[in-house]
Design a protein around this motif. Structure first.
Motif, PDB file in Angstrom:
ATOM      1  N   PHE A 104      -2.548  -1.774   0.070  1.00 43.44           N
ATOM      2  CA  PHE A 104      -1.881  -2.194  -1.171  1.00 43.44           C
ATOM      3  C   PHE A 104      -0.739  -1.156  -1.120  1.00 43.44           C
ATOM      4  O   PHE A 104      -0.484  -0.188  -0.405  1.00 43.44           O
ATOM      5  N   ARG A 105       0.435  -1.804  -1.941  1.00 42.21           N
ATOM      6  CA  ARG A 105       1.643  -1.138  -1.778  1.00 42.21           C
ATOM      7  C   ARG A 105       2.130  -0.815  -3.260  1.00 42.21           C
ATOM      8  O   ARG A 105       1.969  -1.785  -4.002  1.00 42.21           O
ATOM      9  N   ASP A 135      -4.109  -8.575  -5.953  1.00 43.18           N
ATOM     10  CA  ASP A 135      -4.960  -7.788  -6.390  1.00 43.18           C
ATOM     11  C   ASP A 135      -4.283  -6.694  -6.833  1.00 43.18           C
ATOM     12  O   ASP A 135      -3.299  -6.175  -6.340  1.00 43.18           O
ATOM     13  N   LEU A 136      -4.629  -5.955  -7.973  1.00 48.41           N
ATOM     14  CA  LEU A 136      -4.016  -4.899  -8.604  1.00 48.41           C
ATOM     15  C   LEU A 136      -5.103  -3.477  -8.568  1.00 48.41           C
ATOM     16  O   LEU A 136      -6.178  -3.950  -8.999  1.00 48.41           O
ATOM     17  N   LYS A 137      -4.447  -2.465  -8.159  1.00 44.36           N
ATOM     18  CA  LYS A 137      -5.221  -1.202  -8.288  1.00 44.36           C
ATOM     19  C   LYS A 137      -4.375  -0.060  -9.109  1.00 44.36           C
ATOM     20  O   LYS A 137      -2.931  -0.102  -8.858  1.00 44.36           O
ATOM     21  N   GLU A 138      -4.864   0.586 -10.120  1.00 44.36           N
ATOM     22  CA  GLU A 138      -4.047   1.616 -10.770  1.00 44.36           C
ATOM     23  C   GLU A 138      -4.758   2.790 -10.488  1.00 44.36           C
ATOM     24  O   GLU A 138      -5.933   3.086 -10.728  1.00 44.36           O
ATOM     25  N   VAL A 139      -3.772   3.774 -10.091  1.00 45.77           N
ATOM     26  CA  VAL A 139      -4.163   5.261  -9.850  1.00 45.77           C
ATOM     27  C   VAL A 139      -3.115   5.926 -10.899  1.00 45.77           C
ATOM     28  O   VAL A 139      -1.740   6.288 -10.665  1.00 45.77           O
ATOM     29  N   ARG A 146      -1.526  -6.020  -3.963  1.00 46.16           N
ATOM     30  CA  ARG A 146      -1.778  -6.673  -2.283  1.00 46.16           C
ATOM     31  C   ARG A 146      -1.864  -8.183  -2.765  1.00 46.16           C
ATOM     32  O   ARG A 146      -2.892  -8.448  -3.622  1.00 46.16           O
ATOM     33  N   LEU A 147      -1.316  -9.012  -1.939  1.00 45.08           N
ATOM     34  CA  LEU A 147      -1.338 -10.050  -2.004  1.00 45.08           C
ATOM     35  C   LEU A 147      -2.788 -10.807  -1.698  1.00 45.08           C
ATOM     36  O   LEU A 147      -3.369 -10.036  -0.532  1.00 45.08           O
TER      37      LEU A 147
END
Length: 278
Positions: A104-105, A135-139, A146-147
């Motif tokens: 993830f970037r 895909d999506l992550k939230e911090v 990330r594709l």
């Protein structure tokens, strides 16, 4: 000072006018072509990304008021889905190895491409559009992308399906074609924006098409819309010979006939106008 003074070169471009409805003045961006990776000029205006196409007769110029524009090319700007343009850099950014889905970037890291500052101008539309294939992550307030191969494949199949439904409505010749040929045409159009590995390979396998058939159809390379040395250079790639010029022009006309209804050859239109004056 007259409007042409101080300008190195003048071009005629047909594009959406943002002076009335848009909030920002459009600008030219030098980005990598999603299939070839070559530097290509795009127009970004008021949140809309457009690719440039051009047409040129053997001899021609433009009369602009009291000024003569020696370059007789006619440029047009048409909308392009930014997901196609951003797909290669998101693929590289995840640094995938084997079966590992990759990392993830942050968006700022992904769109920072050395030698191509134009990508940073697309940060606002990238955050919105790329979520459909990532895909999506939230911090906290920070988002990481990330594709996702499965999401990309699903999105590509949707694009092909939409084209397959639209093509028969554009021309009676398309309506007479069988379903398999129409599907091949649709995937060929989408394939102009995709690298063979991995996307065209995955897409053909998913749709049960022979990748070699599509590869053979690409033997005659279509000239890039506008591949200048800088964002506003407007210098199309130069053909190596008169034969190459004729082949590229013929190929582009054939391609255009596929996606436009009741289109006419521009050269014939000018020829008729000339005869009428005589």
């Amino acid at each position: 000072m007259a409007w042409w003074e101080g300008t190195k070169e003048t071009r005629v471009l047909i594009a959406r006018d943002t002076s009335t409805g848009g909030k920002h003045v459009g600008k030219f961006l030098s980005l990598r072509h999603p299939r070839t990776g070559n530097a290509t000029c795009y127009l970004y205006s008021d949140g809309l990304l457009q690719e440039l196409h051009w047409f040129k007769q053997s001899y021609g110029s433009w009369f602009l008021g009291d000024y003569v524009c020696e370059d007789g090319r006619l440029y047009t700007a048409t909308p392009v889905d930014p997901v196609f343009i951003l797909l290669p850099i998101f693929e590289e950014a995840r640094m995938k190895k084997g079966n590992d889905p990759g990392k993830f970037r942050q968006l700022d890291e992904i769109i920072y491409i050395h030698g191509y500052p134009g990508y940073q101008s697309l940060s606002s539309i990238a955050e919105k559009t790329m979520q459909v294939v990532c895909d999506l992550k939230e911090v906290g307030s920070t988002k990481f992308f990330r594709l996702n191969d499965l999401k990309v494949l699903k999105w590509l199949c949707y694009k092909v399906h939409q084209l397959k439904q639209t093509l028969p409505t554009l021309d009676e010749n398309y309506a007479a074609r069988n379903e398999k040929d129409t599907l091949f045409d649709a995937i060929s159009i989408v394939g102009e924006y995709l690298k063979v590995e991995p996307w065209m390979n995955l897409l053909c396998n998913k749709l049960k098409l022979n990748l070699q058939d599509w590869t053979n159809a690409q033997n005659t390379e279509i000239l890039p819309p506008s591949a200048g040395s800088g964002p506003g250079s407007f210098n199309p790639a130069q053909e190596n010979s008169s034969t190459d010029k004729k082949a590229a022009r013929t190929t582009r006309q054939n391609k255009k006939a596929k996606v436009e209804k009741d289109s006419q050859n521009i050269k014939d239109m000018f020829s008729r106008a000339t005869r009428k004056r005589g």
